[in-house]
Design a protein around this motif. Structure first.
Motif, PDB file in Angstrom:
ATOM      1  N   MET A   1      -6.795   9.034  -3.930  1.00 16.71           N
ATOM      2  CA  MET A   1      -5.979   8.496  -2.841  1.00 16.71           C
ATOM      3  C   MET A   1      -4.493   8.497  -3.162  1.00 16.71           C
ATOM      4  O   MET A   1      -3.675   8.394  -2.280  1.00 16.71           O
ATOM      5  N   TYR A   2      -4.145   8.563  -4.419  1.00 21.81           N
ATOM      6  CA  TYR A   2      -2.736   8.457  -4.789  1.00 21.81           C
ATOM      7  C   TYR A   2      -2.320   9.637  -5.663  1.00 21.81           C
ATOM      8  O   TYR A   2      -2.029   9.479  -6.849  1.00 21.81           O
ATOM      9  N   PRO A   3      -2.256  10.855  -5.099  1.00 24.63           N
ATOM     10  CA  PRO A   3      -1.916  12.019  -5.916  1.00 24.63           C
ATOM     11  C   PRO A   3      -0.491  11.996  -6.442  1.00 24.63           C
ATOM     12  O   PRO A   3      -0.157  12.759  -7.346  1.00 24.63           O
ATOM     13  N   PHE A   4       0.387  11.145  -5.892  1.00 26.09           N
ATOM     14  CA  PHE A   4       1.750  11.076  -6.407  1.00 26.09           C
ATOM     15  C   PHE A   4       1.813  10.351  -7.745  1.00 26.09           C
ATOM     16  O   PHE A   4       2.800  10.436  -8.459  1.00 26.09           O
ATOM     17  N   SER A  84      -1.609  10.694   1.126  1.00 25.93           N
ATOM     18  CA  SER A  84      -0.860   9.768   0.287  1.00 25.93           C
ATOM     19  C   SER A  84       0.612   9.809   0.681  1.00 25.93           C
ATOM     20  O   SER A  84       1.141  10.849   1.073  1.00 25.93           O
ATOM     21  N   PHE A  85       1.270   8.655   0.584  1.00 29.71           N
ATOM     22  CA  PHE A  85       2.681   8.522   0.947  1.00 29.71           C
ATOM     23  C   PHE A  85       3.445   7.933  -0.244  1.00 29.71           C
ATOM     24  O   PHE A  85       2.951   7.032  -0.917  1.00 29.71           O
ATOM     25  N   GLU A  86       4.659   8.440  -0.453  1.00 28.30           N
ATOM     26  CA  GLU A  86       5.516   7.865  -1.501  1.00 28.30           C
ATOM     27  C   GLU A  86       6.940   7.785  -1.010  1.00 28.30           C
ATOM     28  O   GLU A  86       7.454   8.697  -0.370  1.00 28.30           O
ATOM     29  N   THR A  87       7.594   6.665  -1.316  1.00 23.35           N
ATOM     30  CA  THR A  87       8.997   6.484  -0.984  1.00 23.35           C
ATOM     31  C   THR A  87       9.588   5.467  -1.952  1.00 23.35           C
ATOM     32  O   THR A  87       8.932   5.077  -2.927  1.00 23.35           O
ATOM     33  N   THR A  88      10.810   5.041  -1.696  1.00 30.68           N
ATOM     34  CA  THR A  88      11.415   3.975  -2.500  1.00 30.68           C
ATOM     35  C   THR A  88      12.107   2.990  -1.569  1.00 30.68           C
ATOM     36  O   THR A  88      12.516   3.327  -0.458  1.00 30.68           O
ATOM     37  N   ILE A  95       4.032   3.318  -2.960  1.00 31.75           N
ATOM     38  CA  ILE A  95       2.999   4.316  -2.719  1.00 31.75           C
ATOM     39  C   ILE A  95       1.873   3.676  -1.912  1.00 31.75           C
ATOM     40  O   ILE A  95       1.455   2.555  -2.205  1.00 31.75           O
ATOM     41  N   PHE A  96       1.430   4.372  -0.883  1.00 33.46           N
ATOM     42  CA  PHE A  96       0.274   3.904  -0.121  1.00 33.46           C
ATOM     43  C   PHE A  96      -0.469   5.119   0.424  1.00 33.46           C
ATOM     44  O   PHE A  96      -0.035   6.260   0.254  1.00 33.46           O
ATOM     45  N   LEU A 116      -2.211   0.034   9.499  1.00 38.25           N
ATOM     46  CA  LEU A 116      -1.437  -0.694   8.501  1.00 38.25           C
ATOM     47  C   LEU A 116      -2.201  -0.668   7.180  1.00 38.25           C
ATOM     48  O   LEU A 116      -3.374  -1.032   7.133  1.00 38.25           O
ATOM     49  N   PRO A 117      -1.576  -0.214   6.088  1.00 35.86           N
ATOM     50  CA  PRO A 117      -2.307  -0.146   4.815  1.00 35.86           C
ATOM     51  C   PRO A 117      -2.802  -1.526   4.384  1.00 35.86           C
ATOM     52  O   PRO A 117      -2.051  -2.503   4.448  1.00 35.86           O
ATOM     53  N   PRO A 118      -4.050  -1.633   3.955  1.00 36.40           N
ATOM     54  CA  PRO A 118      -4.554  -2.916   3.466  1.00 36.40           C
ATOM     55  C   PRO A 118      -3.933  -3.307   2.130  1.00 36.40           C
ATOM     56  O   PRO A 118      -3.949  -4.478   1.746  1.00 36.40           O
ATOM     57  N   SER A 119      -3.389  -2.311   1.426  1.00 36.07           N
ATOM     58  CA  SER A 119      -2.706  -2.569   0.161  1.00 36.07           C
ATOM     59  C   SER A 119      -1.762  -1.408  -0.092  1.00 36.07           C
ATOM     60  O   SER A 119      -1.877  -0.343   0.511  1.00 36.07           O
ATOM     61  N   LEU A 120      -0.815  -1.629  -0.978  1.00 37.27           N
ATOM     62  CA  LEU A 120       0.069  -0.553  -1.428  1.00 37.27           C
ATOM     63  C   LEU A 120       0.456  -0.823  -2.871  1.00 37.27           C
ATOM     64  O   LEU A 120       0.205  -1.899  -3.417  1.00 37.27           O
TER      65      LEU A 120
END
Length: 253
Positions: A1-4, A84-88, A95-96, A116-120
């Protein structure tokens, strides 16, 4: 789920997981208000695309994202695979992910809709993974100099690069060391990728003495007003450097 995430981060991601709905809403709204660019990557892909958050809908537990203009990129995102999403946000890596992606609209603008992501994951470390640039064939950034600094264009060698910015070497000490000073219209020629243009803001300065006893100054610069296309080019170049590094390491075994 989190390839970043790197393997090391993935092993410890539970230590940085945010599960509070209120905190998740606050973080996503902050990302939206600051128009932070977000990298999207379907699981199993190597080509990412860039988006921004258009709206965080707390009433319907959903998030609306800017839809890529390229129909092929949209089709990849709508293929049914997790994304997967990544930002700052304020130098904190966020990451979510989602397993549900839908087409939507926001103020008559085509959008992507996710729950809405249940967690990040919130990683308050160095905001971006930095890759050293080649020494033998150095990458250069061309910076238009303001009139009070002599005018014209000046070239500087990159020390490293990340999706957040670059570190440059100013061995002539012409840029100064004023934290927060901005330079617009800077051009970076990325080997085998192409040129990009971005603004740069000085974020830190460090005086160095090289092995030949010559003085140098390393300036950490943050990208400002960088376009999604230019950000994508930076990511492709970083991926290229990583592959070359991994190939060299494999050759040493």
């Amino acid at each position: 789920m989190y390839p970043f995430l790197s393997d090391a981060d993935a092993d410890n991601w539970h230590d940085f997981e945010v599960g509070s709905r209120r905190e998740i809403l606050a973080l996503l709204r902050g990302i939206s208000e600051k128009k932070q660019m977000i990298r999207m990557l379907p699981v199993g892909d190597t080509d990412m695309c860039v988006t921004t958050i258009l709206h965080v809908d707390a009433d319907n537990d959903s998030v609306l994202l800017d839809r890529p203009s390229d129909p092929e990129e949209t089709a990849r995102l709508m293929s049914g695979r997790p994304v997967s999403f990544e930002t700052t946000l304020d130098n904190i890596r966020i990451i979510f992910g989602t397993e549900v992606m839908q087409l939507g609209m926001h103020d008559a603008v085509p959008a992507l809709k996710i729950p809405l992501p249940p967690s990040l994951i919130r990683l308050q470390r160095r905001e971006f993974y930095r890759m050293a640039t080649p020494v033998g064939n150095p990458v250069k950034v061309i910076i238009p100099m303001p009139e009070e600094q002599g005018g014209g264009d000046a070239a500087f060698q990159l020390s490293d690069i990340s999706c957040g910015g670059i570190a440059i070497l100013d061995n002539r000490f012409v840029l100064g060391d004023s934290i927060g000073h901005e330079y617009g219209g800077c051009r970076i020629d990325l080997p085998e990728i192409g040129p990009i243009v971005t603004g740069l803001q000085i974020r830190n300065s460090q005086e160095m003495t090289l092995m030949n006893n010559k003085a140098n100054r390393r300036l950490g610069c943050q990208f400002i007003d960088i376009s999604p296309g230019a950000m994508s080019a930076v990511q492709r170049y970083i991926t290229k450097l990583e592959r070359e590094r991994n190939a060299r390491m494999a050759g040493l075994k």
